[in-house]
Write an enzyme that holds these catalytic residues in place. Structure first.
Site, mmCIF file in Angstrom:
data_model
loop_
_atom_site.group_PDB
_atom_site.id
_atom_site.type_symbol
_atom_site.label_atom_id
_atom_site.label_comp_id
_atom_site.label_asym_id
_atom_site.label_seq_id
_atom_site.Cartn_x
_atom_site.Cartn_y
_atom_site.Cartn_z
ATOM 1 N N HIS A 258 0.916 -1.133 0.006
ATOM 2 C CA HIS A 258 -0.015 -0.083 0.003
ATOM 3 C C HIS A 258 0.956 1.190 0.011
ATOM 4 O O HIS A 258 1.444 1.571 0.947
ATOM 5 C CB HIS A 258 -0.873 0.043 1.374
ATOM 6 C CG HIS A 258 -1.850 0.938 1.219
ATOM 7 N ND1 HIS A 258 -3.263 0.898 1.503
ATOM 8 C CD2 HIS A 258 -1.784 2.514 1.348
ATOM 9 C CE1 HIS A 258 -3.896 2.028 1.466
ATOM 10 N NE2 HIS A 258 -2.980 3.189 1.521
ATOM 11 N N HIS B 289 1.549 5.269 -2.350
ATOM 12 C CA HIS B 289 0.972 6.436 -3.261
ATOM 13 C C HIS B 289 1.863 7.023 -3.777
ATOM 14 O O HIS B 289 2.511 8.095 -3.512
ATOM 15 C CB HIS B 289 -0.009 7.381 -2.162
ATOM 16 C CG HIS B 289 -1.014 6.957 -1.473
ATOM 17 N ND1 HIS B 289 -2.484 6.912 -1.854
ATOM 18 C CD2 HIS B 289 -1.117 6.376 -0.314
ATOM 19 C CE1 HIS B 289 -3.144 6.472 -1.238
ATOM 20 N NE2 HIS B 289 -2.550 6.044 -0.064
ATOM 21 N N LYS C 8 1.573 10.700 -5.016
ATOM 22 C CA LYS C 8 1.600 11.946 -4.176
ATOM 23 C C LYS C 8 2.771 12.045 -3.647
ATOM 24 O O LYS C 8 3.131 13.259 -3.033
ATOM 25 C CB LYS C 8 0.847 11.431 -3.040
ATOM 26 C CG LYS C 8 -0.958 11.557 -3.304
ATOM 27 C CD LYS C 8 -1.547 11.275 -1.902
ATOM 28 C CE LYS C 8 -2.973 11.263 -2.132
ATOM 29 N NZ LYS C 8 -3.556 10.121 -2.939
ATOM 30 N N HIS D 225 -9.344 2.122 1.057
ATOM 31 C CA HIS D 225 -9.114 2.647 2.164
ATOM 32 C C HIS D 225 -10.256 2.624 3.087
ATOM 33 O O HIS D 225 -11.294 3.278 2.699
ATOM 34 C CB HIS D 225 -8.549 4.154 2.087
ATOM 35 C CG HIS D 225 -7.271 4.249 1.438
ATOM 36 N ND1 HIS D 225 -7.138 3.868 0.130
ATOM 37 C CD2 HIS D 225 -6.060 4.991 1.421
ATOM 38 C CE1 HIS D 225 -5.903 4.186 -0.224
ATOM 39 N NE2 HIS D 225 -5.399 4.804 0.599
ATOM 40 N N GLU E 225 -10.303 5.156 8.112
ATOM 41 C CA GLU E 225 -9.071 5.930 8.442
ATOM 42 C C GLU E 225 -9.635 7.207 9.350
ATOM 43 O O GLU E 225 -9.410 8.252 8.858
ATOM 44 C CB GLU E 225 -8.496 6.405 7.126
ATOM 45 C CG GLU E 225 -6.923 7.019 7.458
ATOM 46 C CD GLU E 225 -6.218 7.310 6.238
ATOM 47 O OE1 GLU E 225 -5.247 7.707 6.327
ATOM 48 O OE2 GLU E 225 -6.834 7.213 5.047
ATOM 49 N N ASP F 22 2.525 3.239 2.785
ATOM 50 C CA ASP F 22 1.501 4.255 2.545
ATOM 51 C C ASP F 22 2.279 5.561 2.008
ATOM 52 O O ASP F 22 2.972 5.376 1.313
ATOM 53 C CB ASP F 22 0.981 4.491 4.104
ATOM 54 C CG ASP F 22 -0.472 5.152 3.762
ATOM 55 O OD1 ASP F 22 -0.999 5.215 2.744
ATOM 56 O OD2 ASP F 22 -1.103 5.555 4.621
ATOM 57 N N ASN F 23 2.013 6.616 2.586
ATOM 58 C CA ASN F 23 2.489 7.830 1.781
ATOM 59 C C ASN F 23 4.054 7.939 2.291
ATOM 60 O O ASN F 23 4.670 7.578 3.183
ATOM 61 C CB ASN F 23 1.797 8.997 2.274
ATOM 62 C CG ASN F 23 0.157 8.896 2.096
ATOM 63 O OD1 ASN F 23 -0.468 8.124 2.648
ATOM 64 N ND2 ASN F 23 -0.024 9.636 1.020
#
Length: 439
Positions: free
Chosen positions: A75, A77, A80, A226, A229, A329-330
């Site tokens: 997972h 991104h 971004k 998602h 969250e 994640d990010n």
């Protein structure tokens, strides 16, 4: 003085006296370590045996140091990534992140911008030892056409180094709009992608999940969402997703990420939801670093320390038979100001945050949550297994035990791909200065 390790250039050698999880030898119930010799030839692992069993003349004695398979990041991104320098999160909250990304996407996400940042992120992940990544991609029209084109090009460019999967990420309003949902889903299918979305507290969650599952079933798409969250115990997206999967008989792969609200719901509710998730066959991916950063960060009443960790009930889910993974994640964007797509950092910090580190004799069984387990959940061609016949995609660490491994960031690790040591030099942030408006 320690002799530096050199990997033979011809790719035919043995790594001797390496410590690996006992599961490599077939005992999946144990997370302890065992010493082995690993023989590598023609880019593959050709044997794993007891110490002293290797016969190739070129041998690298690890003296008990740990070897793990290359990482799988379920997972992320990539679209971004690394926009923090031009668009910070103003207050560190989830809503602050959402609005900051929205503004940056509308102003800057042309194909060239997304492509350069994606490539930078992938070079970081590769240098750290990652072999497969699933990325969520913002799909608010018209971004869905721009980003899927870029993703397809990156998937081809990185083939053989990092295996890529893409999931189209939609908000509740897009999912509830039949025309927009079909447009995104159709474009996602054309790119061989996964149907994604995001929702937490929403009065239409049952409808949102039914529509999304129906569309996935119609087009033959897998699902990765998602869900919840949020710090609000009333968030019910995960339960609604499980209900929709069970009631529809959906047979594709379903993954739910975050699931933070599960940790603040009462015990009866949490047990009910976990039981449904297990019945539905939904896999859960926890994002410990990002969730710790964003959740329970509320400064409206002045200075305040968060009261909870922000992560889901990983241990309870795993105990209930649910497939579990953890992921990055990010990366350096408004949702998470830090990170570098380092699978070992995820594993190391995950142990601290999620408390899967005791008893220590079982802790190494959890190493699979950043390799073989997410690989199986996603259906990657790369299996994340350290096994005979598997690609020689390995990471060699300095540390003979759990505590030695996890006490240092392992910046001096050796990454082996297809039997060859790769350059682990990380790209310079200055490469992105012109995109960030920096001189």
């Amino acid at each position: 003085m320690e002799v530096p390790i050199t990997i033979p250039a011809d790719g035919h050698y043995a790594i001797t006296n390496a410590s690996v999880p006992v599961s490599v030898l077939g005992d999946a119930s144990s997370g302890d370590l065992a010493k082995v010799d690993i023989t590598i030839a023609d880019s593959k692992i050709v044997s794993i045996g007891a110490p002293g069993s290797a016969t190739l003349p070129q041998q690298i004695d690890l003296r008990g140091d740990i070897v793990l398979p290359a990482f799988v990041d379920l997972h992320t991104h990539l679209d971004k990534g690394h926009i923090w320098a031009r668009k910070e999160n103003p207050d560190g909250t989830w809503l602050g992140a959402l609005m900051a990304v929205l503004g940056d996407r509308e102003a800057n996400w042309a194909a060239s911008d997304v492509e350069r940042r994606m490539d930078f992120s992938l070079r970081c992940a590769y240098a750290h030892g990652t072999a497969a990544i699933r990325t969520h991609l913002d799909m608010a029209p018209p971004q869905h056409d721009i980003t899927w084109d870029v993703f397809e090009a990156m998937r081809e460019r990185w083939a053989g180094r990092i295996e890529l999967q893409g999931a189209g990420l939609m908000g509740p309003d897009t999912i509830l709009d039949a025309e927009k949902l079909r447009a995104v889903a159709t474009r996602t299918k054309a790119s061989g992608g996964i149907l994604g979305g995001s929702t937490a507290v929403h009065p239409e969650n049952p409808m949102i999940m039914r529509k999304l599952v129906e569309m996935a079933g119609e087009l033959g798409l897998n699902i990765d969402l998602h869900t919840d969250e949020s710090p609000d115990p009333k968030a019910n997206a995960l339960e609604c997703l499980a209900d929709a999967v069970i009631e529809s008989g959906f047979t594709g792969s379903v993954v739910a990420g975050h699931c933070c609200s599960l940790a603040v719901q009462d015990s009866e509710t949490a047990k009910r939801v976990i039981d449904k998730v297990a019945r539905a066959g939904i896999a859960i991916v926890s994002l410990p670093m990002c969730n710790m950063y964003l959740q329970d960060r509320d400064n409206k009443d002045g200075v305040r320390t968060p009261r909870w960790r922000g992560v889901t009930l990983v241990n309870e889910l795993k105990a209930a038979g649910v497939k579990v993974a953890i992921a990055s994640d990010n990366t350096r964007d408004p949702f998470y100001a830090y990170g570098d797509l380092d699978g070992f950092e995820v594993f190391r910090e995950g142990a601290r945050i999620l408390h899967f580190d005791h008893p220590q004799t079982e802790a190494f069984a959890w190493s699979r949550v950043v390799s073989a387990d997410p690989a199986a959940i996603a259906g990657f061609g790369y299996t994340g297994e350290l096994a005979v016949g598997a690609p020689a995609d390995l990471v060699l660490f300095k540390g003979r035990t759990w505590t030695e491994l996890m006490s240092r960031p392992q910046a001096d690790r050796i990454v082996i791909r297809a039997g060859q040591a790769i350059d682990t030099t990380l790209p310079d942030y200055r490469e992105l200065d012109d995109l960030m408006g920096q001189s």
